[in-house]
Design an enzyme around this catalytic site. Sequence first.
Site, PDB file in Angstrom:
ATOM      1  N   GLY A  59      14.163  -3.226  -1.187  1.00 33.36           N
ATOM      2  CA  GLY A  59      14.269  -4.578  -1.715  1.00 33.36           C
ATOM      3  C   GLY A  59      14.631  -5.551  -0.616  1.00 33.36           C
ATOM      4  O   GLY A  59      15.057  -5.157   0.482  1.00 33.36           O
ATOM      5  N   CYS A  86      15.553   2.988   1.524  1.00 32.05           N
ATOM      6  CA  CYS A  86      15.765   1.706   2.204  1.00 32.05           C
ATOM      7  C   CYS A  86      16.929   0.956   1.531  1.00 32.05           C
ATOM      8  O   CYS A  86      18.070   1.395   1.603  1.00 32.05           O
ATOM      9  CB  CYS A  86      14.485   0.893   2.224  1.00 32.05           C
ATOM     10  SG  CYS A  86      14.522  -0.479   3.416  1.00 32.05           S
ATOM     11  N   TYR A  87      16.669  -0.161   0.853  1.00 27.65           N
ATOM     12  CA  TYR A  87      17.758  -0.862   0.164  1.00 27.65           C
ATOM     13  C   TYR A  87      18.433   0.069  -0.842  1.00 27.65           C
ATOM     14  O   TYR A  87      19.650  -0.015  -1.041  1.00 27.65           O
ATOM     15  CB  TYR A  87      17.238  -2.109  -0.563  1.00 27.65           C
ATOM     16  CG  TYR A  87      18.323  -2.832  -1.321  1.00 27.65           C
ATOM     17  CD1 TYR A  87      19.102  -3.804  -0.685  1.00 27.65           C
ATOM     18  CD2 TYR A  87      18.601  -2.537  -2.657  1.00 27.65           C
ATOM     19  CE1 TYR A  87      20.131  -4.446  -1.368  1.00 27.65           C
ATOM     20  CE2 TYR A  87      19.624  -3.183  -3.340  1.00 27.65           C
ATOM     21  CZ  TYR A  87      20.390  -4.132  -2.692  1.00 27.65           C
ATOM     22  OH  TYR A  87      21.409  -4.771  -3.364  1.00 27.65           O
ATOM     23  N   HIS A 181      10.691   4.917   4.643  1.00 28.30           N
ATOM     24  CA  HIS A 181       9.896   4.873   3.411  1.00 28.30           C
ATOM     25  C   HIS A 181       8.985   6.114   3.308  1.00 28.30           C
ATOM     26  O   HIS A 181       7.878   6.127   3.855  1.00 28.30           O
ATOM     27  CB  HIS A 181       9.045   3.606   3.375  1.00 28.30           C
ATOM     28  CG  HIS A 181       9.834   2.365   3.167  1.00 28.30           C
ATOM     29  ND1 HIS A 181      10.106   1.854   1.916  1.00 28.30           N
ATOM     30  CD2 HIS A 181      10.449   1.540   4.053  1.00 28.30           C
ATOM     31  CE1 HIS A 181      10.839   0.763   2.036  1.00 28.30           C
ATOM     32  NE2 HIS A 181      11.064   0.545   3.316  1.00 28.30           N
ATOM     33  N   GLU A 183       7.311   6.976   0.783  1.00 32.64           N
ATOM     34  CA  GLU A 183       6.161   6.674  -0.072  1.00 32.64           C
ATOM     35  C   GLU A 183       4.987   6.093   0.695  1.00 32.64           C
ATOM     36  O   GLU A 183       3.851   6.086   0.194  1.00 32.64           O
ATOM     37  CB  GLU A 183       6.581   5.703  -1.190  1.00 32.64           C
ATOM     38  CG  GLU A 183       6.843   4.268  -0.755  1.00 32.64           C
ATOM     39  CD  GLU A 183       8.260   4.015  -0.264  1.00 32.64           C
ATOM     40  OE1 GLU A 183       8.698   2.854  -0.304  1.00 32.64           O
ATOM     41  OE2 GLU A 183       8.926   4.986   0.172  1.00 32.64           O
ATOM     42  N   ASP A 239     -13.073   1.414 -15.103  1.00 35.62           N
ATOM     43  CA  ASP A 239     -12.059   1.562 -16.148  1.00 35.62           C
ATOM     44  C   ASP A 239     -12.678   1.690 -17.539  1.00 35.62           C
ATOM     45  O   ASP A 239     -12.369   2.617 -18.289  1.00 35.62           O
ATOM     46  CB  ASP A 239     -11.086   0.385 -16.112  1.00 35.62           C
ATOM     47  CG  ASP A 239     -10.413   0.242 -14.757  1.00 35.62           C
ATOM     48  OD1 ASP A 239     -10.261   1.260 -14.069  1.00 35.62           O
ATOM     49  OD2 ASP A 239     -10.060  -0.895 -14.389  1.00 35.62           O
ATOM     50  N   SER A 240     -13.560   0.757 -17.892  1.00 36.54           N
ATOM     51  CA  SER A 240     -14.147   0.815 -19.231  1.00 36.54           C
ATOM     52  C   SER A 240     -15.086   2.012 -19.369  1.00 36.54           C
ATOM     53  O   SER A 240     -15.232   2.566 -20.461  1.00 36.54           O
ATOM     54  CB  SER A 240     -14.873  -0.495 -19.566  1.00 36.54           C
ATOM     55  OG  SER A 240     -16.009  -0.672 -18.765  1.00 36.54           O
ATOM     56  N   LYS A 381      -5.378   3.117 -10.493  1.00 39.07           N
ATOM     57  CA  LYS A 381      -6.829   3.200 -10.321  1.00 39.07           C
ATOM     58  C   LYS A 381      -7.274   4.569  -9.807  1.00 39.07           C
ATOM     59  O   LYS A 381      -8.267   5.127 -10.287  1.00 39.07           O
ATOM     60  CB  LYS A 381      -7.298   2.103  -9.362  1.00 39.07           C
ATOM     61  CG  LYS A 381      -8.794   2.110  -9.078  1.00 39.07           C
ATOM     62  CD  LYS A 381      -9.599   1.661 -10.284  1.00 39.07           C
ATOM     63  CE  LYS A 381      -9.478   0.170 -10.486  1.00 39.07           C
ATOM     64  NZ  LYS A 381     -10.401  -0.329 -11.537  1.00 39.07           N
TER      65      LYS A 381
END
Length: 525
Positions: A59, A86-87, A181, A183, A239-240, A381
């Site tokens: 953050g 991190c934060y 990080h 991630e 997606d659809s 996605k």
Amino acid sequence: MSLNIHEQLILILDFGSQYAQLIARRVREAGVYCELHHYSLSEADFKALKPKGVSLSGGPESANLAESPRIPAYILNSGLPILGICYGMQTLAEQLGGKVESSPTSEFGYARVEIVGQSPLLHDLEHQVEENQRYYQDVWMSHGDKVTRLPPDFTLIAATASAPIAAMMHQSKPLFGVQFHPEVTHTKAGQQMLNRFVHEICGCARLWTPANIIEDAIASVRRQVGSDQVLLGLSGGVDSSVVAALLHKAIGDQLTCVFVDNGLLRLNEGDQVMQTFASNMGIKVIRANAEDLFLSRLQGVSEPEAKRKIIGRTFIEVFDAEAAKLGEVKWLAQGTIYPDVIESAKAKHGTAQVIKSHHNVGGLPEEMKMGLVEPLRELFKDEVRRIGVELGLPPAMVYRHPFPGPGLGVRVLGEVTKHYCDILRQADHIFIEELRRAGWYDKVSQAFVVFLPIKSVGVVGDARRYSWVLALRAVETIDFMTARWAHLPYELLELVSNRIINEIRDVSRVSYDISSKPPATIEWE
């Protein structure tokens, strides 16, 4: 009894990090369900979630200020495993008796941390580098503050020259903090670190898999709709398309797809969508020709949010009209995915801003007659694509570049007209055609052309041309939450520009957008 893939949950507390969604994606990649919530999550909601562990995001704040965001006491006292990033590590240290200070040397980018001692989180990871009997990992740092004193009963487990306390763990409780990080893909062993946290430390099994997600979604849809008829707004996008295949598998002939030809589609897209779904997938598809209706509603409207709302409301009107023709249709299905929800909704805590609304999230009228079925609402996605592959959809469909719900309505900047859309359709077709021919289409995540409502002087032969300006846009991304502009070859850009200007008389100039996300968004509106 079917598997409950939501039972083993990792809670991610968001302290405002641009990487918070990446933590969620990495936990999902580890095969574990997770949810992202604001750090002010109530105790009642926390207990209702019943998480197996908690991750604290980074953050922008300083953890040593009195007004800084804090980890709720009921989470700290829960006994659950906690991983502060991190934060998240800094506030964990401050709240448990350590010290955080501003660092004279900030770290933004690559760093090499020394792994100190033994820990279940960092010991003996892949990509470990050994130098003089010391062990290191290449990681990604993004911080100005640092922990300068460990909290009582905590042990140092990683360090750098500028951040001597780069990672820590409690001696007896499952509490961990890392300044870097994991991630971010630049932290080479980051996924393995998170795997260890969710599997070995939190005890979660690998339940969140494409096959299990499909089974869970099918069961959920059947419970929700029963024997009712369902109407799906089909765009032909990823997606659809995945929703169509999933619902067809779940409820068969109870599904009817409506493809709205709204005049805001790409070149020949209407015919292609009908061919793909009606011929290849055996799904009932109705084509609603509504170009005149949409363009008349958009006449004179320039503001992006207003255009999105108009397009969303008009979609629903068309769906309602088609549903009335079909008889008793109680449900509208949509391809809403998790990033749509994140970007569209103002969080309850009031600190998140709406960047842009999506027609399938932010543009639905309150008086809509049908209930909503959104089987992809929890998914990113990349997860949607994996579901599509698992369902047997063709790769050309699954890996097609995303196309916004409002279509060319948000790629024509300012007022939308048929003439502007026709120009944009031709230019976009040329761009995509040349990307495919050069082998770049599958290397970039999304590519398109934007119509700019400005004219520029050009010279064609010996004649002056005062015509419209277009912008090319191509980005590389994993999750569409952050993106880098694609470094296309100059020769390819030159070829595309020349073709567009030579083949479309109403264009005099082509530019290339080199903005990344953030600070820009992928779409211009």
